[in-house]
Design a protein around this motif. Structure first.
Motif, PDB file in Angstrom:
ATOM      1  N   ARG A   2       0.853  -1.188   0.000  1.00  0.00           N
ATOM      2  CA  ARG A   2       0.000   0.000   0.000  1.00  0.00           C
ATOM      3  C   ARG A   2       0.888   1.237   0.000  1.00  0.00           C
ATOM      4  O   ARG A   2       0.594   2.232  -0.664  1.00  0.00           O
ATOM      5  CB  ARG A   2      -0.897  -0.014   1.240  1.00  0.00           C
ATOM      6  CG  ARG A   2      -1.779   1.215   1.391  1.00  0.00           C
ATOM      7  CD  ARG A   2      -2.645   1.097   2.632  1.00  0.00           C
ATOM      8  NE  ARG A   2      -3.491   2.263   2.836  1.00  0.00           N
ATOM      9  CZ  ARG A   2      -4.325   2.401   3.870  1.00  0.00           C
ATOM     10  NH1 ARG A   2      -4.410   1.431   4.775  1.00  0.00           N
ATOM     11  NH2 ARG A   2      -5.050   3.478   3.998  1.00  0.00           N
ATOM     12  N   TYR A   3       1.989   1.155   0.746  1.00  0.00           N
ATOM     13  CA  TYR A   3       2.982   2.221   0.769  1.00  0.00           C
ATOM     14  C   TYR A   3       4.336   1.739   0.258  1.00  0.00           C
ATOM     15  O   TYR A   3       4.967   2.397  -0.563  1.00  0.00           O
ATOM     16  CB  TYR A   3       3.143   2.774   2.193  1.00  0.00           C
ATOM     17  CG  TYR A   3       1.901   3.448   2.712  1.00  0.00           C
ATOM     18  CD1 TYR A   3       1.619   4.770   2.392  1.00  0.00           C
ATOM     19  CD2 TYR A   3       0.997   2.760   3.520  1.00  0.00           C
ATOM     20  CE1 TYR A   3       0.468   5.396   2.863  1.00  0.00           C
ATOM     21  CE2 TYR A   3      -0.152   3.373   3.992  1.00  0.00           C
ATOM     22  CZ  TYR A   3      -0.415   4.683   3.660  1.00  0.00           C
ATOM     23  OH  TYR A   3      -1.558   5.291   4.118  1.00  0.00           O
ATOM     24  N   ASN A   4       4.782   0.587   0.749  1.00  0.00           N
ATOM     25  CA  ASN A   4       6.093   0.042   0.398  1.00  0.00           C
ATOM     26  C   ASN A   4       6.018  -1.475   0.410  1.00  0.00           C
ATOM     27  O   ASN A   4       5.066  -2.065   0.931  1.00  0.00           O
ATOM     28  CB  ASN A   4       7.158   0.502   1.401  1.00  0.00           C
ATOM     29  CG  ASN A   4       7.187   2.001   1.600  1.00  0.00           C
ATOM     30  OD1 ASN A   4       6.668   2.504   2.600  1.00  0.00           O
ATOM     31  ND2 ASN A   4       7.770   2.721   0.648  1.00  0.00           N
ATOM     32  N   PRO A   5       7.020  -2.166  -0.168  1.00  0.00           N
ATOM     33  CA  PRO A   5       7.014  -3.634  -0.156  1.00  0.00           C
ATOM     34  C   PRO A   5       7.067  -4.193   1.261  1.00  0.00           C
ATOM     35  O   PRO A   5       7.427  -3.499   2.220  1.00  0.00           O
ATOM     36  CB  PRO A   5       8.280  -3.992  -0.943  1.00  0.00           C
ATOM     37  CG  PRO A   5       8.646  -2.774  -1.706  1.00  0.00           C
ATOM     38  CD  PRO A   5       8.170  -1.610  -0.904  1.00  0.00           C
ATOM     39  N   ALA A   6       6.717  -5.489   1.395  1.00  0.00           N
ATOM     40  CA  ALA A   6       6.806  -6.175   2.681  1.00  0.00           C
ATOM     41  C   ALA A   6       8.204  -5.983   3.271  1.00  0.00           C
ATOM     42  O   ALA A   6       9.208  -6.136   2.570  1.00  0.00           O
ATOM     43  CB  ALA A   6       6.505  -7.667   2.499  1.00  0.00           C
ATOM     44  N   ARG A   7       8.286  -5.667   4.589  1.00  0.00           N
ATOM     45  CA  ARG A   7       9.564  -5.254   5.169  1.00  0.00           C
ATOM     46  C   ARG A   7       9.559  -5.446   6.679  1.00  0.00           C
ATOM     47  O   ARG A   7       8.508  -5.597   7.303  1.00  0.00           O
ATOM     48  CB  ARG A   7       9.828  -3.777   4.851  1.00  0.00           C
ATOM     49  CG  ARG A   7       8.752  -2.850   5.402  1.00  0.00           C
ATOM     50  CD  ARG A   7       8.790  -1.473   4.745  1.00  0.00           C
ATOM     51  NE  ARG A   7       7.728  -0.586   5.231  1.00  0.00           N
ATOM     52  CZ  ARG A   7       6.474  -0.604   4.782  1.00  0.00           C
ATOM     53  NH1 ARG A   7       6.103  -1.487   3.858  1.00  0.00           N
ATOM     54  NH2 ARG A   7       5.574   0.232   5.266  1.00  0.00           N
ATOM     55  N   PHE A   8      10.755  -5.398   7.246  1.00  0.00           N
ATOM     56  CA  PHE A   8      10.880  -5.310   8.695  1.00  0.00           C
ATOM     57  C   PHE A   8      11.830  -4.179   9.044  1.00  0.00           C
ATOM     58  O   PHE A   8      12.702  -3.797   8.260  1.00  0.00           O
ATOM     59  CB  PHE A   8      11.327  -6.638   9.323  1.00  0.00           C
ATOM     60  CG  PHE A   8      12.738  -7.072   9.002  1.00  0.00           C
ATOM     61  CD1 PHE A   8      13.823  -6.570   9.707  1.00  0.00           C
ATOM     62  CD2 PHE A   8      12.980  -8.015   8.005  1.00  0.00           C
ATOM     63  CE1 PHE A   8      15.126  -6.975   9.429  1.00  0.00           C
ATOM     64  CE2 PHE A   8      14.275  -8.429   7.710  1.00  0.00           C
ATOM     65  CZ  PHE A   8      15.353  -7.909   8.431  1.00  0.00           C
ATOM     66  N   TYR A   9      11.639  -3.644  10.236  1.00  0.00           N
ATOM     67  CA  TYR A   9      12.495  -2.594  10.765  1.00  0.00           C
ATOM     68  C   TYR A   9      13.346  -3.173  11.888  1.00  0.00           C
ATOM     69  O   TYR A   9      12.957  -4.139  12.556  1.00  0.00           O
ATOM     70  CB  TYR A   9      11.653  -1.434  11.319  1.00  0.00           C
ATOM     71  CG  TYR A   9      10.839  -0.726  10.268  1.00  0.00           C
ATOM     72  CD1 TYR A   9      11.347   0.368   9.567  1.00  0.00           C
ATOM     73  CD2 TYR A   9       9.547  -1.157   9.952  1.00  0.00           C
ATOM     74  CE1 TYR A   9      10.596   1.008   8.586  1.00  0.00           C
ATOM     75  CE2 TYR A   9       8.794  -0.521   8.978  1.00  0.00           C
ATOM     76  CZ  TYR A   9       9.333   0.549   8.301  1.00  0.00           C
ATOM     77  OH  TYR A   9       8.589   1.181   7.327  1.00  0.00           O
ATOM     78  N   THR A  10      14.497  -2.580  12.097  1.00  0.00           N
ATOM     79  CA  THR A  10      15.305  -2.883  13.281  1.00  0.00           C
ATOM     80  C   THR A  10      15.320  -1.649  14.166  1.00  0.00           C
ATOM     81  O   THR A  10      15.074  -0.525  13.716  1.00  0.00           O
ATOM     82  CB  THR A  10      16.739  -3.269  12.907  1.00  0.00           C
ATOM     83  OG1 THR A  10      17.298  -2.252  12.054  1.00  0.00           O
ATOM     84  CG2 THR A  10      16.775  -4.611  12.187  1.00  0.00           C
ATOM     85  N   TYR A  25       8.189  -9.373  -2.534  1.00  0.00           N
ATOM     86  CA  TYR A  25       6.901 -10.028  -2.701  1.00  0.00           C
ATOM     87  C   TYR A  25       5.937  -9.090  -3.425  1.00  0.00           C
ATOM     88  O   TYR A  25       5.931  -7.880  -3.177  1.00  0.00           O
ATOM     89  CB  TYR A  25       6.327 -10.436  -1.345  1.00  0.00           C
ATOM     90  CG  TYR A  25       7.038 -11.626  -0.761  1.00  0.00           C
ATOM     91  CD1 TYR A  25       6.587 -12.921  -1.021  1.00  0.00           C
ATOM     92  CD2 TYR A  25       8.176 -11.465   0.018  1.00  0.00           C
ATOM     93  CE1 TYR A  25       7.259 -14.024  -0.502  1.00  0.00           C
ATOM     94  CE2 TYR A  25       8.854 -12.558   0.533  1.00  0.00           C
ATOM     95  CZ  TYR A  25       8.388 -13.834   0.266  1.00  0.00           C
ATOM     96  OH  TYR A  25       9.061 -14.926   0.768  1.00  0.00           O
ATOM     97  N   PRO A  26       5.118  -9.622  -4.336  1.00  0.00           N
ATOM     98  CA  PRO A  26       4.167  -8.778  -5.071  1.00  0.00           C
ATOM     99  C   PRO A  26       3.152  -8.107  -4.143  1.00  0.00           C
ATOM    100  O   PRO A  26       2.976  -8.512  -2.987  1.00  0.00           O
ATOM    101  CB  PRO A  26       3.480  -9.770  -6.018  1.00  0.00           C
ATOM    102  CG  PRO A  26       4.436 -10.908  -6.140  1.00  0.00           C
ATOM    103  CD  PRO A  26       5.110 -11.014  -4.811  1.00  0.00           C
ATOM    104  N   ALA A  27       2.485  -7.108  -4.667  1.00  0.00           N
ATOM    105  CA  ALA A  27       1.514  -6.335  -3.894  1.00  0.00           C
ATOM    106  C   ALA A  27       0.238  -7.125  -3.654  1.00  0.00           C
ATOM    107  O   ALA A  27      -0.023  -8.170  -4.274  1.00  0.00           O
ATOM    108  CB  ALA A  27       1.204  -5.031  -4.627  1.00  0.00           C
ATOM    109  N   TYR A  28      -0.573  -6.607  -2.753  1.00  0.00           N
ATOM    110  CA  TYR A  28      -1.872  -7.181  -2.418  1.00  0.00           C
ATOM    111  C   TYR A  28      -2.688  -7.439  -3.684  1.00  0.00           C
ATOM    112  O   TYR A  28      -2.738  -6.618  -4.599  1.00  0.00           O
ATOM    113  CB  TYR A  28      -2.624  -6.206  -1.517  1.00  0.00           C
ATOM    114  CG  TYR A  28      -4.088  -6.515  -1.341  1.00  0.00           C
ATOM    115  CD1 TYR A  28      -4.511  -7.507  -0.461  1.00  0.00           C
ATOM    116  CD2 TYR A  28      -5.057  -5.823  -2.065  1.00  0.00           C
ATOM    117  CE1 TYR A  28      -5.847  -7.790  -0.295  1.00  0.00           C
ATOM    118  CE2 TYR A  28      -6.409  -6.091  -1.897  1.00  0.00           C
ATOM    119  CZ  TYR A  28      -6.802  -7.078  -1.024  1.00  0.00           C
ATOM    120  OH  TYR A  28      -8.131  -7.363  -0.861  1.00  0.00           O
TER     121      TYR A  28
END
Length: 375
Positions: A73-81, A112-115
């Motif tokens: 919706r805003y950016n690709p699937a991700r994690f933060y540290t 990963y592709p978008a929703y």
């Protein structure tokens, strides 16, 4: 740049009798240590921070991992540290510091592709595997339903990645939890939602009941969710029933919408886990309770096609630890949970976080508690 702001074998092999494993003190919340929030749509390194559905901590370095369920919706699937500032002497919870962001990638190295696209991912839970030096994450997957008939099927599974977000492996989900385009298997948005890792096992729980296991919870009755256990090598070891509560209140107006299920689990030891059970009820808002569950003595239901019909079974033991609906008003969409640092007092710290759904009416919140009986 940093932002500173407030896996199948006999059940006996999985759940030995209590005499074999011994009993330990139950988990108890001793005190509330504080709350921190991130401003809505905080910008960090070109991304919109929000949708934080999973958190965990590397106890060796103190690094925290925050998984976003943003599906492009805003950016690709991700994690933060980042880091949570918890004073080990006083227990005061003083701040949240983001230090990095990493995109999750597939085996071919692409995001990963978008929703709504084939092979899209729905990241809901993350664990740091200190024995393997890797990250495990739960993908709730997706499937069509009556309201969303064009959604393609994507697998609900548990994946491993390295600390750079690169795909390493994928656990084979049990056949009874494979998503379909018919009224069988898990319902939409009821795939793997919670994840835990122990010295010997990887454990994931579905948010709610499969079609074959009966209807969704109502104010009159609860429903069964399935908790699946793999070996650390990815071999299916068993599956157990988590008994969801009945809805804590009726929707307003009557006949309104409601959504209830397990939003996260966290290992205490090899057999005991904490479980967040969350309900959203129209006209009422969120209600969240924290439970301790114990797999010992529960029936292995891996080979059962239906929990609504057939032989009786014994669900996991379940004990209320804390009603989180009393901590912060209004109650938020609490979806993540992890152990923090141990305090000088000997207490463990337990951090519970919310997913704001990228909705300005909700918040990204972290609640910290002192606890005993944790390890």
């Amino acid at each position: 740049m940093a932002i500173v702001v407030a896996f199948a074998v006999a059940a006996a092999n999985v759940t030995p009798p209590a005499s074999a494993a011994g009993r330990r003190d139950p988990v108890r919340i001793t005190r509330f240590l504080g709350e921190q929030r991130l401003p809505h749509l905080t910008r960090f390194e070109g991304t919109a921070v929000g949708g934080l559905s999973g958190i965990d901590r590397d106890p060796r370095t103190g690094t925290w991992y925050f998984l976003s369920d943003d599906r492009w919706r805003y950016n690709p699937a991700r994690f933060y540290t980042g880091h949570l500032d918890i004073d080990r002497v006083s227990g005061a919870f003083n701040g949240v510091h983001l230090t990095g962001v990493t995109t999750l990638t597939r085996a071919d190295g692409t995001p990963y592709p978008a929703y709504g696209k084939p092979e899209s991912a729905d990241p809901e839970t993350i664990r740091f595997d200190r024995r393997g030096g890797r990250l495990l994450w739960g993908d709730e997957g997706d499937r069509p339903d009556r309201r969303n008939p064009a959604i393609p099927i994507s697998t609900s599974t548990v994946r491993a990645m390295d600390l750079q977000g690169r795909h390493l492996a994928e656990l084979r989900p049990p056949r009874n939890l494979q998503l379909t385009d018919a009224e069988r298997g898990p319902r939409r948005n009821f795939g793997f939602e919670g994840l835990a890792v122990t010295a010997r096992s990887i454990v994931a729980v579905t948010e709610g009941p499969r079609f074959e296991d009966g209807p969704l919870p109502t104010v009159e009755r609860g429903a069964p969710a399935r908790l699946t256990v793999w070996s650390r090598q990815g071999r299916l070891r068993g599956q157990f029933v988590y008994p969801l509560d009945a809805l804590p209140a009726a929707p307003v107006p009557p006949g309104g919408e409601a959504d209830s299920g397990v939003s996260e689990i966290l290992a205490i030891d090899e057999y005991r886990y904490l479980a967040l059970e969350r309900a959203w009820i129209e006209g009422v808002n969120y209600r969240v309770r924290l439970y301790e569950i114990d797999l010992r003595g529960a029936t292995d239901v891996l080979d059962r096609r239906s929990l609504e019909r057939g032989r009786p079974y014994r669900a996991v033991a379940k004990r209320l630890v804390y009603d989180l609906s009393s901590v912060s008003v209004p109650v938020q969409n609490l979806e993540s949970m992890a152990w923090g640092p141990r305090l000088v007092s000997g207490e463990c710290t337990l951090v519970i976080g919310s997913d704001d759904n990228f909705n300005q009416q909700e918040v990204t919140q972290f609640l910290a508690f002192g606890a005993t009986g944790c390890r």
